[in-house]
Structures are given as C-alpha cells and as structure tokens.
Motif scaffolding. Structure first.
Motif, PDB file in Angstrom:
ATOM      1  N   GLY A 376       0.836  -1.212   0.000  1.00  0.00           N
ATOM      2  CA  GLY A 376       0.000   0.000   0.000  1.00  0.00           C
ATOM      3  C   GLY A 376       0.864   1.253   0.000  1.00  0.00           C
ATOM      4  O   GLY A 376       0.628   2.193  -0.777  1.00  0.00           O
ATOM      5  N   LEU A 377       1.889   1.279   0.861  1.00  0.00           N
ATOM      6  CA  LEU A 377       2.764   2.453   0.943  1.00  0.00           C
ATOM      7  C   LEU A 377       3.495   2.663  -0.381  1.00  0.00           C
ATOM      8  O   LEU A 377       3.587   3.779  -0.899  1.00  0.00           O
ATOM      9  N   GLY A 380       1.189   3.773  -3.206  1.00  0.00           N
ATOM     10  CA  GLY A 380       0.807   5.169  -2.964  1.00  0.00           C
ATOM     11  C   GLY A 380       1.928   6.114  -3.368  1.00  0.00           C
ATOM     12  O   GLY A 380       1.691   7.160  -3.995  1.00  0.00           O
ATOM     13  N   LEU A 384       1.349   8.920  -6.304  1.00  0.00           N
ATOM     14  CA  LEU A 384       1.436  10.339  -5.931  1.00  0.00           C
ATOM     15  C   LEU A 384       2.665  10.989  -6.576  1.00  0.00           C
ATOM     16  O   LEU A 384       2.621  12.153  -6.993  1.00  0.00           O
ATOM     17  N   ALA A 400       4.487  11.978  -1.750  1.00  0.00           N
ATOM     18  CA  ALA A 400       5.113  10.789  -2.339  1.00  0.00           C
ATOM     19  C   ALA A 400       6.402  10.467  -1.590  1.00  0.00           C
ATOM     20  O   ALA A 400       6.713   9.300  -1.319  1.00  0.00           O
ATOM     21  N   LEU A 403       5.586   8.839   1.679  1.00  0.00           N
ATOM     22  CA  LEU A 403       5.160   7.439   1.480  1.00  0.00           C
ATOM     23  C   LEU A 403       6.347   6.551   1.115  1.00  0.00           C
ATOM     24  O   LEU A 403       6.434   5.395   1.538  1.00  0.00           O
ATOM     25  N   THR A 407       7.728   3.368   2.979  1.00  0.00           N
ATOM     26  CA  THR A 407       7.954   2.088   2.285  1.00  0.00           C
ATOM     27  C   THR A 407       9.299   1.503   2.697  1.00  0.00           C
ATOM     28  O   THR A 407       9.407   0.327   3.039  1.00  0.00           O
TER      29      THR A 407
END
Ligand code: HEM
Length: 434
Positions: A376-377, A380, A384, A400, A403, A407
């Motif tokens: 998900g991270l 995303g 983004l 971004a 995120l 990650t």
C-alpha cells in the motif's frame, strides 16, 4: 525446483546487511523528496535529482541485487562465489560510497564525490571479479544464466561510465557530450544491469514461488536477445562517435535502446503476467501483487521513455526515471524481498531441523499483513509521485516522498522482523552456519 543446489548458499550474515541497507536507502530517498518537494523532481541532473536517483539506483537496487547475487549464483548456477568474506568489504565500501556520492552530488561538493569514487570503485572491483568468475565458470546454459552474466557485464559498464562522469563533479573534466553520456549510462544501468537481472531472476522465482507456468524457452530467448541488442547499441554508438558523426551517434544512443525498451516494458510483462495468471496454485502469497503492480507499470514506463526521446519537455525524462526505478524495478524487487527473505531465513535456520522437531512454515515467518502494508505504501508513493511530476504539485511530491520513506522503513522492519526469528528450543539454536 530443477537445478537448484541450496546447500552452497552463503550465510545470512553475508546477505541480510545488503537488504537492510537497501531498504534504508529507499527511506532516505523518500526523506529527500519529502524535504525538497517538487524542486527535487523538476529538472533532470539537478543536484537533488541526482542524489535521490542514486539513493534508489545504487543505495536500494544495487545493494539489494549484489546481496541477492551472492546466494543466487551458487543456487541457480551451481558455482559458489569465491572469497565470500570479501562481501563484507563490498558492503562497507559501496554503502559508504553511495552515502558520499549522494552528499557530494546534492551539495555540489567535489571532495565528497572524489571520495565516493574511491569507495564505489573499490567496492564494485571487489564484487565483480568473484561474482563474474563463478557466473562464467558455471556450465549452466539457461536463459536465466545468460541473463545474470549479461547483467554483470552491464554492471561493469554502467559503473565505469558513472565513475567517468563523476570526475566532472569532482573537480575534473566531463568526458564528453553530457546528454549522450547520461543516456548511455541510463541504458546500461536501468535496462542492462537492473533489467536483465529482473528478467533473469523472474524466470527462476515466479514459477518457483507461485507455481506459475514456465515462460516458453523461445519467448525467454527472444526477450533476452532484444535486451542485449538494445543495451549494446547505445554504448556502441558512443564508442564509434568519431566515425559516425553527430546525427548517427545521437540516433544510435537515443533510438538504439528501443529493442530493450520493447523487451522490458512490453514483452516481458506480457508473458510474465500471463504465466502468473495461469499458475497452478490459485491462492498465491500476497507478494505476487508486487509483481503484478510492477509489471503493470511497465507499459507506462515504456510510454514515458518514448515521450522522453521525442520531446524536449523535461518532465517525461523525470517520469521515465521515476516510474522505471520506483514503480517498476523497486516494486518487483520489494516483492522478491518479501518472499526471498523468509525463504532464506527458513532455509538456513529451520529446514535443518525438519523431522527433528516441529518447525514453522515459511509463510508463518512473515504475516501477510506486513506485505500488504508495504505494498500500500509503495503503490501510494508511485501514484502520488507520478502526479507530482506531471503537475509539478509540491504537496503531491512531498506526500510521495513521505510514502516512499514509509515504504523503505516498513521494508527494513520486515527484514529485521524475519531475521530475528530463530527455532524455539535451545538445542535448535546450535550454530547452523547462519
Ligand atoms: C558507481 C556507480 C555510479 C556512479 C559513480 C554514477 C554517477 C553518475 C553521475 C556523475 C551522473 C550525473 C551525470 C551528469 O552530471 O551529467 C549520473 C546520472 C545518472 N545515473 Fe548514475 N552513477 C552510478 C550508477 C548508476 C546506476 C547503477 C544507475 C541505474 C541503474 C544510474 C542511473 C543514473 C541516472 C538515471 C542518471 C540521470 C539522473 C538525472 O536525470 O538526474 N547510475 N550518474
């Protein structure tokens, strides 16, 4: 799996430091993007862009791929990498080298870039000869074996070119036309080194981990052939520049990579997604979603690459680099790590105890929700980041970056979590060579 000889794999202490440092480099790249916002990805070759790029290319991808090759070469090609203790030196030198390179390029500090050249040059010089010796000595003649050998050759070339260009940032002269050199460097690095290895390794691990159908041999050889052609033409154009003239050289460097772009961003995702769809075990490990997302991003990477080669608009170059590195390569590598780390830890620590005491399954070492959070991270960050590059929106780019930092941190935490697991009984904590 046919032809695997797991008993020759090196200890975990060789491999895991590369993986953790790779994950932390991704977190640092995210931090850089979050701090600088859209300024970080507005112009190719800007100081922060170069810093963030190499945190991903060398910090994340090269460290992880080097760490993975130490067990991969003996396991898949059947010949152990000699002088394995050198791997600790490689780790320190490449790790320090990338830190210095990023600090030097980001802050335009010639002394730091010069020091980075020493670290990176020595680190790669200690990695390549033993790895290449084992890879070329192996009698294996599979497309995976050829892909790994070609990736190693590309690594030598991309690093050589990188070091030559780094001289221009270290107080000396740049070797020639900047854009031609950068394009060849990117073709060798992204398509040759990263691309060949991803393709070669996917042919081995996708059928093994997901019981997917093997990609037919002629398709694997066609992808590899196109890859070799497309990675070979740009440097050949640069080498023959004095005889070709500027127009032909530019055409060879810019359009020569087309067969490799087609192989990596159209053909390979097509045949691999098909083999995953037709897999025998329908309920697959969640890491398969990383493959699916990464491979689904590939055609967008190809589209951005075409736009970058026909337009002067800088955002296409940035989008190509970002999607290729963070969306395609890092996504697939992230997925592989979610499967390979539990596999290696289980193999080294638990499999010798099979039949002697109850042992956990490989899947029990890493709960599926960790993998889903990482996915998900990561997804995303890619979405983004692409919006941030296309719109120049500062907030999207900072989001971004945050995120991407998340990650990297979640990936590092995942690796450490799995690495800390050991068999429960004291008798089982004998030194098992790991
Ligand atoms: C020892 C290894 C490396 C060194 C010393 C190095 C050095 C450099 C330097 C100095 C530049 C800037 C050129 C200029 O100012 O015109 C550059 C650009 C670039 N390098 Fe590397 N590099 C290395 C490895 C890699 C690898 C392995 C990859 C990819 C897999 C890579 C991808 C890139 C990209 C995409 C750019 C362009 C970035 C942008 O558009 O801002 N590099 N590299």
């Amino acid at each position: 799996m046919r032809g695997l000889s797991l008993d020759q794999a090196p200890p975990l202490s060789v491999v895991l430091p590369f993986f953790v440092a790779g994950a932390l480099s991704a977190a640092a790249a995210g931090g850089l993007l979050a701090a600088d916002g859209s300024a970080a990805l507005t112009m190719p070759l800007a100081p922060t862009t170069l810093g963030a790029t190499h945190l991903i290319t060398i910090g994340l991808l090269m460290l992880v791929m080097m760490g993975a090759l130490y067990p991969m070469i003996p396991v898949v090609l059947g010949v152990p990498v000699p002088w394995i203790r050198l791997s600790h030196g490689v780790f320190v030198m490449v790790g320090a080298g990338v830190g210095l390179l990023v600090a030097g390029l980001t802050n335009s500090r010639a002394d730091l870039v010069a020091a980075a050249m020493v670290g990176l040059g020595l680190g790669v010089a200690c990695f390549l000869p033993p790895a290449a010796w084992a890879a070329f000595r192996s009698p294996a003649k599979t497309p995976t074996a050829w892909g790994i050998r070609f990736a190693l050759l590309s690594l030598a070339a991309v690093v050589l070119l990188g070091l030559l260009m780094a001289r221009g940032h270290a107080g000396s002269v740049f070797p020639g036309d900047r854009w031609l050199f950068v394009r060849v460097h990117v073709a060798l690095g992204v398509l040759g080194w990263i691309g060949s290895l991803i393709v070669a390794v996917s042919w081995q691990v996708v059928p093994m981990f997901y019981l997917a159908k093997e990609v037919p041999g002629w398709q694997r050889y066609s992808v590899l052939g196109a890859l070799v052609l497309g990675v070979g033409l740009p440097p050949l154009g640069l080498l023959l520049a004095p005889w070709l003239g500027s127009a032909l050289t530019e055409a060879a460097v810019t359009y020569g990579a087309s067969p490799a772009l087609f192989a990596l961003f159209v053909a390979h995702p097509w045949v691999t997604l098909k083999s995953i769809r037709d897999r025998r075990r329908k309920r697959a490990h969640p890491s398969v979603l990383f493959f699916r997302c990464g491979l689904a991003t590939a055609p967008l990477v190809g589209g951005a690459a075409i736009l970058a080669s026909i337009s002067d608009e800088p955002r296409w170059d940035l989008l190509y680099g970002f999607l290729a590195l963070v969306g395609w390569a890092a996504m697939i590598v992230h997925g592989m790590l979610s499967r390979i780390v539990p596999f290696l830890v289980w193999f080294h620590r638990f499999s010798p105890l099979a039949g002697l005491q109850p042992i956990p399954s490989m899947n029990a070492l890493l709960p599926a929700r960790w993998t889903r959070v990482g996915l998900g991270l990561h997804a995303g960050a890619v979405g983004l980041g692409a919006v941030g590059i296309l719109t120049g929106h500062d907030f999207a780019m900072r989001g971004a970056g945050a995120l991407l930092a998340g990650t990297g941190l979640s990936l590092a935490a995942m690796i450490v979590h799995v690495a800390l697991q050991r068999p429960a009984s004291p008798a089982a904590n004998l030194d098992l060579g790991s």
